[in-house]
Design a protein around this motif. Structure first.
Motif, mmCIF file in Angstrom:
data_model
loop_
_atom_site.group_PDB
_atom_site.id
_atom_site.type_symbol
_atom_site.label_atom_id
_atom_site.label_comp_id
_atom_site.label_asym_id
_atom_site.label_seq_id
_atom_site.Cartn_x
_atom_site.Cartn_y
_atom_site.Cartn_z
ATOM 1 N N ARG A 187 -6.390 8.155 -9.001
ATOM 2 C CA ARG A 187 -6.822 9.556 -9.071
ATOM 3 C C ARG A 187 -5.770 10.513 -8.509
ATOM 4 O O ARG A 187 -5.717 11.675 -8.906
ATOM 5 C CB ARG A 187 -8.140 9.731 -8.318
ATOM 6 C CG ARG A 187 -8.024 9.448 -6.837
ATOM 7 C CD ARG A 187 -9.387 9.527 -6.139
ATOM 8 N NE ARG A 187 -9.235 9.395 -4.698
ATOM 9 C CZ ARG A 187 -9.076 8.244 -4.067
ATOM 10 N NH1 ARG A 187 -9.030 7.113 -4.764
ATOM 11 N NH2 ARG A 187 -8.939 8.199 -2.761
ATOM 12 N N HIS A 188 -4.920 10.028 -7.610
ATOM 13 C CA HIS A 188 -3.915 10.900 -6.997
ATOM 14 C C HIS A 188 -2.902 11.438 -7.991
ATOM 15 O O HIS A 188 -2.256 12.446 -7.727
ATOM 16 C CB HIS A 188 -3.182 10.151 -5.887
ATOM 17 C CG HIS A 188 -4.036 9.908 -4.683
ATOM 18 N ND1 HIS A 188 -4.312 8.658 -4.191
ATOM 19 C CD2 HIS A 188 -4.711 10.766 -3.891
ATOM 20 C CE1 HIS A 188 -5.102 8.759 -3.143
ATOM 21 N NE2 HIS A 188 -5.377 10.026 -2.941
ATOM 22 N N ALA A 199 -4.767 6.103 3.332
ATOM 23 C CA ALA A 199 -5.537 6.296 2.099
ATOM 24 C C ALA A 199 -7.026 6.023 2.292
ATOM 25 O O ALA A 199 -7.658 5.340 1.489
ATOM 26 C CB ALA A 199 -4.985 5.414 0.989
ATOM 27 N N ARG A 237 1.358 9.176 -5.833
ATOM 28 C CA ARG A 237 1.287 10.554 -5.369
ATOM 29 C C ARG A 237 2.537 11.351 -5.732
ATOM 30 O O ARG A 237 2.460 12.552 -5.985
ATOM 31 C CB ARG A 237 1.085 10.581 -3.846
ATOM 32 C CG ARG A 237 -0.324 10.175 -3.430
ATOM 33 C CD ARG A 237 -0.462 10.007 -1.928
ATOM 34 N NE ARG A 237 -1.819 9.601 -1.569
ATOM 35 C CZ ARG A 237 -2.170 9.134 -0.376
ATOM 36 N NH1 ARG A 237 -1.268 9.021 0.591
ATOM 37 N NH2 ARG A 237 -3.412 8.789 -0.130
ATOM 38 N N ILE A 246 -3.526 13.121 0.734
ATOM 39 C CA ILE A 246 -4.819 12.439 0.625
ATOM 40 C C ILE A 246 -5.831 13.363 -0.060
ATOM 41 O O ILE A 246 -5.573 14.549 -0.264
ATOM 42 C CB ILE A 246 -5.356 12.014 2.013
ATOM 43 C CG1 ILE A 246 -5.417 13.222 2.950
ATOM 44 C CG2 ILE A 246 -4.496 10.921 2.609
ATOM 45 C CD1 ILE A 246 -6.261 12.988 4.179
ATOM 46 N N ASP A 247 -6.991 12.822 -0.400
ATOM 47 C CA ASP A 247 -8.035 13.603 -1.078
ATOM 48 C C ASP A 247 -8.330 14.904 -0.348
ATOM 49 O O ASP A 247 -8.448 15.967 -0.950
ATOM 50 C CB ASP A 247 -9.346 12.794 -1.148
ATOM 51 C CG ASP A 247 -9.196 11.529 -1.953
ATOM 52 O OD1 ASP A 247 -8.554 11.586 -3.015
ATOM 53 O OD2 ASP A 247 -9.699 10.491 -1.512
ATOM 54 N N MET A 303 0.842 -1.209 0.000
ATOM 55 C CA MET A 303 0.000 0.000 0.000
ATOM 56 C C MET A 303 0.871 1.251 0.000
ATOM 57 O O MET A 303 0.615 2.206 -0.724
ATOM 58 C CB MET A 303 -0.896 0.028 1.240
ATOM 59 C CG MET A 303 -2.084 -0.902 1.184
ATOM 60 S SD MET A 303 -2.994 -0.826 2.750
ATOM 61 C CE MET A 303 -3.848 0.752 2.564
ATOM 62 N N THR A 350 0.917 3.555 -3.353
ATOM 63 C CA THR A 350 0.254 4.839 -3.154
ATOM 64 C C THR A 350 1.252 5.984 -3.228
ATOM 65 O O THR A 350 0.997 7.011 -3.856
ATOM 66 C CB THR A 350 -0.487 4.859 -1.805
ATOM 67 O OG1 THR A 350 -1.346 3.726 -1.740
ATOM 68 C CG2 THR A 350 -1.319 6.122 -1.657
ATOM 69 N N THR A 376 -4.871 -1.386 -5.051
ATOM 70 C CA THR A 376 -4.313 -0.120 -4.558
ATOM 71 C C THR A 376 -4.033 0.828 -5.710
ATOM 72 O O THR A 376 -4.368 2.015 -5.666
ATOM 73 C CB THR A 376 -3.010 -0.381 -3.772
ATOM 74 O OG1 THR A 376 -3.278 -1.303 -2.728
ATOM 75 C CG2 THR A 376 -2.464 0.912 -3.171
ATOM 76 N N LEU A 408 -9.500 3.157 0.833
ATOM 77 C CA LEU A 408 -8.714 1.951 0.524
ATOM 78 C C LEU A 408 -8.413 1.165 1.802
ATOM 79 O O LEU A 408 -8.374 -0.062 1.787
ATOM 80 C CB LEU A 408 -7.407 2.338 -0.174
ATOM 81 C CG LEU A 408 -6.542 1.148 -0.601
ATOM 82 C CD1 LEU A 408 -7.138 0.444 -1.805
ATOM 83 C CD2 LEU A 408 -5.129 1.575 -0.906
ATOM 84 N N GLU A 409 -8.209 1.880 2.922
ATOM 85 C CA GLU A 409 -7.918 1.191 4.182
ATOM 86 C C GLU A 409 -9.088 0.312 4.606
ATOM 87 O O GLU A 409 -8.889 -0.799 5.101
ATOM 88 C CB GLU A 409 -7.600 2.212 5.284
ATOM 89 C CG GLU A 409 -6.271 2.915 5.070
ATOM 90 C CD GLU A 409 -5.998 3.965 6.130
ATOM 91 O OE1 GLU A 409 -6.093 3.645 7.324
ATOM 92 O OE2 GLU A 409 -5.710 5.119 5.757
ATOM 93 N N ASN A 457 -6.312 4.192 -6.119
ATOM 94 C CA ASN A 457 -5.614 5.448 -5.825
ATOM 95 C C ASN A 457 -5.085 6.169 -7.060
ATOM 96 O O ASN A 457 -4.372 7.164 -6.936
ATOM 97 C CB ASN A 457 -4.461 5.191 -4.852
ATOM 98 C CG ASN A 457 -4.964 5.070 -3.427
ATOM 99 O OD1 ASN A 457 -6.076 5.468 -3.130
ATOM 100 N ND2 ASN A 457 -4.144 4.526 -2.552
#
Lengths: 117, 242
Positions: free
Chosen positions: B90-91, B60, A30, B117-118, A22, A26, B84, B63-64, B88
């Motif tokens: 979109r980030h 996140a 980002r 984060i969003d 994760m 992630t 994942t 997702l968590e 994610n």
């Protein structure tokens, strides 16, 4: 229970592996765009995908979760459907307050599962 | 030099306070959701330490919640990675306007990207100007604290409740229903939802044990076909909205 009727407590090593995946995936999503910002901004493909993806990916997960809850032996379809309808109706009629919609839907399901035979 | 050492702590304090104030709004949403996360994780059979670990390193939101479910089901690591990535994805676009350039310290920069984060993106998008490193970091750290603290409160509540509450995990399905409804606000988003439904049914038929993994791959394949079809017909310009 969603997908966990027969499983036990996950192993420590497995949980750490999941956390590492994760974190890396992630963080890459980002951080990488800051390095290749210009290229991404110009790519029509990436732009259009970003516009089209969320509704589909989230919808796919919602359908898959519905299906896995429905597939578990103790679930009853009508209770599940009532709770889904309550969730959707709360969200659309009470001004898209996420916590309230989740709370009402979950409360409905918990009451139906525990107190209605 | 003299001037700076006198002024800097003052303005820095002001910047930190501004960041903290901007974090209160999102914090009101993050904290209760964190409680739900902690509660659900323990009810699902995850060990308590996994909740803060998840919220600190796997930071996140939605997702968590999904990962609690996938971990207790012993889902394969490849599916975890693919899920994942797509959830994610979109980030990727947050970098366009997120004011990361104000942060100079490499460690702080690393953290700022990890904590993008969003909600952090939304606050900077709503307040496009005036960012400093102190303001941005105090915003992100405070939001991270609300989230982790919520999880810890959730653990405490779960420990206080004897046994498990049947049906509580409906919250995960409810969360993704609301997220889907928020993503499908216009008619232009409906084709994606229909394609996702088709992808789900195809995955159900082809690989009933790998529905999420296969479903996402099939969905992306169909979406790519849709992209090239639309481009050939020249209809992309409207959809892209730019």
């Amino acid at each position: 229970m969603i997908m966990l009727a027969t499983s036990g407590i996950p192993a420590t090593g497995y949980i750490i592996a999941v956390l590492a995946i994760m974190f890396v995936v992630t963080f890459t999503l980002r951080a990488l765009p800051f390095a290749i910002l210009a290229k991404l901004r110009e790519s029509t493909f990436v732009n259009v995908m970003a516009l089209w993806m969320p509704a589909g990916i989230l919808g796919l997960l919602a359908i898959a979760l519905f299906y896995s809850t429905y597939s578990s032996p103790e679930s009853e379809l009508w209770k599940l459907l009532v709770a889904v309808v309550v969730t959707v109706a709360s969200h659309l009629l009470l001004g898209r307050r996420t916590l309230a919609s989740i709370g009402l839907g979950t409360l409905t399901y918990v009451v139906l599962v525990n107190f209605v035979s | 030099m003299n001037n700076r050492s006198w002024v800097a702590p003052q303005s820095r304090r002001h910047e930190i306070l501004t960041g903290l104030k901007l974090g209160i709004g999102p914090g009101l949403g993050l904290f209760p959701l964190g409680i739900a996360l902690g509660l659900l994780a323990l009810q699902s059979g995850l060990p308590a330490w996994a909740v803060p670990a998840l919220s600190i390193f796997g930071y996140a939101g939605s997702l968590e919640f999904l990962m609690i479910d996938m971990m207790t089901a012993g889902t394969g690591l490849l599916t975890i990675a693919v899920t994942t990535f797509f959830v994610n994805f979109r980030h990727v676009f947050y970098a366009f306007s997120f004011p990361l350039h104000v942060v100079k310290n490499p460690i702080a920069k690393f953290y700022s990207m990890h904590a993008l984060i969003d909600e952090a993106y939304a606050v900077t998008a709503a307040n496009p100007t005036g960012w400093t490193a102190a303001r941005l970091l105090s915003l992100q750290i405070s939001m991270h604290c609300y989230w982790v603290a919520g999880g810890l409160v959730g653990i405490a509540i779960a420990t206080a409740i004897p046994g498990t509450i049947a049906g509580l995990d409906f919250a995960l399905l409810a969360l993704f229903i609301t997220l889907t409804l928020d993503a499908v606000r216009t008619r232009e988003q409906l084709p994606s939802l229909l394609i996702a439904t088709a992808a789900f049914l195809a995955a159900l038929l082809i690989t009933p044990n790998q529905i999420i993994f296969a479903g996402m791959i099939i969905f992306m394949a169909l979406l790519t076909i849709r992209y090239f079809t639309a481009r050939r017909k020249g209809g992309l310009y409207d959809h892209a909205g730019n």
